[in-house]
Scaffold this active site. Sequence first.
Site, short mmCIF file in Angstrom:
data_model
loop_
_atom_site.label_atom_id
_atom_site.label_comp_id
_atom_site.label_asym_id
_atom_site.label_seq_id
_atom_site.Cartn_x
_atom_site.Cartn_y
_atom_site.Cartn_z
N ARG A 10 45.95 21.69 37.71
CA ARG A 10 46.61 20.11 36.60
C ARG A 10 46.95 20.84 35.09
NH1 ARG A 10 47.92 15.61 37.62
NH2 ARG A 10 46.98 14.61 39.11
N TYR A 88 47.48 19.80 47.83
CA TYR A 88 46.44 19.08 46.69
C TYR A 88 45.67 17.69 47.28
CZ TYR A 88 45.98 15.59 43.05
OH TYR A 88 45.22 14.96 42.09
N LEU A 386 32.22 13.47 31.61
CA LEU A 386 32.35 13.60 30.04
C LEU A 386 32.97 12.73 29.06
CD1 LEU A 386 35.53 16.42 30.53
CD2 LEU A 386 32.50 17.15 29.42
N LYS A 389 29.28 12.00 27.57
CA LYS A 389 29.08 12.67 26.14
C LYS A 389 30.68 11.66 25.08
CE LYS A 389 27.97 16.73 28.15
NZ LYS A 389 27.98 18.48 28.92
N ASP A 508 20.27 60.74 55.19
CA ASP A 508 19.62 59.39 55.27
C ASP A 508 20.08 59.31 56.26
OD1 ASP A 508 17.88 57.26 55.46
OD2 ASP A 508 19.72 56.48 54.07
#
Length: 737
Positions: A10, A88, A386, A389, A508
């Site tokens: 988005r 979506y 968020l 916060k 090797d």
Amino acid sequence: MSKTIIISNRLPLQISISEDHLEVTPSVGGLATGLKSFHKDGDSIWIGWPGMTEEEIPENLKNKVQQKAREENCVAVHLNANEIDGFYYGFSNRTIWPLFHYFMEYTESDDDYWHTYKEVNQKYADEILKHYKEGDVIWVHDYQLLLVPNMVREQAPDAIIGFFNHIPFPSYEVFRTLPWRDEVLQGMLGADLIGFHTYDYERHFLSSVSRILRHQVDFNQITLPDRIVKVDSFPMGIDYKKFEQAALDHYESTSADQSELQKRLDHHLESTPDAKLILSIDRLDYTKGIAHRIRAYEYFLDKNPEYIEKVRLVMLAVPSRSNVPQYRRLKREIDELVGRINGKFSTVSWTPIWYFYRSMPFENLIDLYTTCEIALLTPIRDGMNLVAKEYIATRTDHTGVLILSEMAGAAHEMNEALIINPNNFEQVAEALKTAFEMPKEEQIERNKMLQKRLRRYSVEKWAGDFMKSLRSTKENRESFQSIKINSEITQEIMTKFQQAERRILFIDYDGTLVNFTDKPENARPDADLKELIRDLNADDKTDVILISGRDKDTLGTWWKDVPVELISEHGVWMRQIDGEWELSENVKSEWMDAVRPVIENFVDRTPGTFIEEKNYSLAWHYRKADPELGEIRANELSTTLKELISNRGLSVLEGNKVLEIKSSGVNKGKASTKKLVGKDYDFIFAIGDDWTDEYMFEDLPEDSVTVKVGIKKTSARYYVEGTLKVRTLLENFRKNN
Ligand SMILES: O=P(O)(O)OC[C@H]1O[C@H](O[C@H]2O[C@H](CO)[C@@H](O)[C@H](O)[C@H]2O)[C@H](O)[C@@H](O)[C@@H]1O
Ligand SMILES: O=c1ccn([C@@H]2O[C@H](COP(=O)(O)OP(=O)(O)O)[C@@H](O)[C@H]2O)c(=O)[nH]1
Ligand SMILES: [Mg+2]
């Protein structure tokens, strides 16, 4: 000038159409709101979906959409209704979202969704490539675009690509159930740096990579055949100053400027002296624990009737993904719950819950944050959260109590909040009571600490740290001590080879000429390989020596009909071209009876491991063991053995998923240099993949051409990515013979 290209599903702007003209509003959701300020201040473009399907945008407005996007340094990727359905609403939000949030019962596995998801991811990748110029940094975001990093890498192998996952990464036990788990991991591993919000998500991812793809993981680095991928945690912050300033402005505004919402909130607070408001804000999503929250609130009111008419839950639920059945069901459930509780407790002048099903403009969010003394956030799983916060950042007088679920990524950094388990409604109700009774001084003390941390680790700092770490992956790539063999270097080596009179090639076996297999006895040479070695050795000027840690019987059988010199067990035995074996070191084997039981004990306790017996050494293989347990046990065994064998002239070699105990005097360095005595080779070449080959790289003369297979710490001068590249290089020698 180089730029940053941000890509997310988005865009930070949402297009809508009302009465034939375009309206642009900010997008809701943590990713868009958080990253917006980084984008605004930096030199970046943002590629993403503008929020309407192609069909919904009238032809005559399509250019306008792009133009509006461009004004904000954005590029709109148009998706049609079918793509939005499969990509979506389908794979992103019916498969990955529920699975990554541990809602396994909601997770759908639909092949059509997966196909559309791939197609749309490719569409995003193509759009990136249209804008990408060398030197640009590409930053891909979130679970809708898990395949994009590798799709870009395929077209732009040297690009610097970062990926950040904003939602949890589930434990291996949950992730493994995804039918497309390999493709998803490979898609992500196209990035140079993969970021998560918390260390837990990081370690779940690393453990899935090591168990499912079996790549080598050392601490937070994943070694791929051709690159190293770094994984780290970066807890996303917010635009702290923006929220703080908005709150300060809010307090300074006059009552005439007040919003309707603010007036209603104030009205409640003025209704009784100890009235309180509890706030909750989230998208209407089953991961957010909205029903849990309401039930806990009901329990609280039942237990503490004295709060009736005093407290009010202001609940903002933002409409989200309503085409997905679970979201529609959740909407009904919440509507009913709110109705029931309001019916149960309401009085003439009071309702316990104010419920808003819509999104609100920024100013109203600030009204809510600043006015509600308690924030109650109870997600059952949440990448970060968020809102928690933002709430703290707006509490400029430092009062207020945050009650936060321990299942939110944010809880890791917000210890001073009241941390609760959302499934324990008694505990939630208890926390509400504690919050109401918490003295102002304690609130201030807690919030000051929270604010200090949030101010410092803001979204700018978060993005800056991620970018810095991403750029350093590029510097690491460049300063990598050995040089990758490209066509130019191949040419240089071939010129040297051609000009030489006497050449010797030490090669090797396992991990160099052939790939590893689960059982060592299955890694036999194919016919082409035998022919290649035969041809190389056929030239009189060239001596080829296969130098291996393997036992002589296996090597001897596999190379029976090919005239080539063999060195087995790191130098214990040598086979001449004519097929005769001779013991080249005077080694002992009596120690083996004492050491074997110790290793057997580790075999018993570590499923998938086994002992390989050689004439003069014992090897403990753990390639098939659980990778994490394997590493732990290898460390343990190495320590135990080192104590056991001290002063016995033995040493423990740590190879590629193998520990080997053998005489100290024997190693590939000694064995190879011995071959040089009395011969004047003017072209010495050695190639090998693991730790035991380092002895050759270190002991052979300095002007030797030494080559490591794989990207690992090495003393070799050059490296190639894998066994296929080794063959190409040897083919080149054959051509120039
Ligand atoms: O785009 P939508 O489908 O409407 O969903 C909105 C966003 O939700 C998710 O946010 C996550 O990122 C946040 C910031 O890192 C984090 O705090 C939160 O816990 C996550 O759920 C999603 O990851 C975004 O892609 C969506 O755009
Ligand atoms: O009406 C609203 C409600 C919320 N938000 C924002 O949406 C984001 C939600 O992010 P969060 O990480 O809490 O959850 P997510 O929705 O990403 O899972 C926050 O920045 C809010 O400020 C918004 O812009 N308008
Ligand atoms: Mg090897």
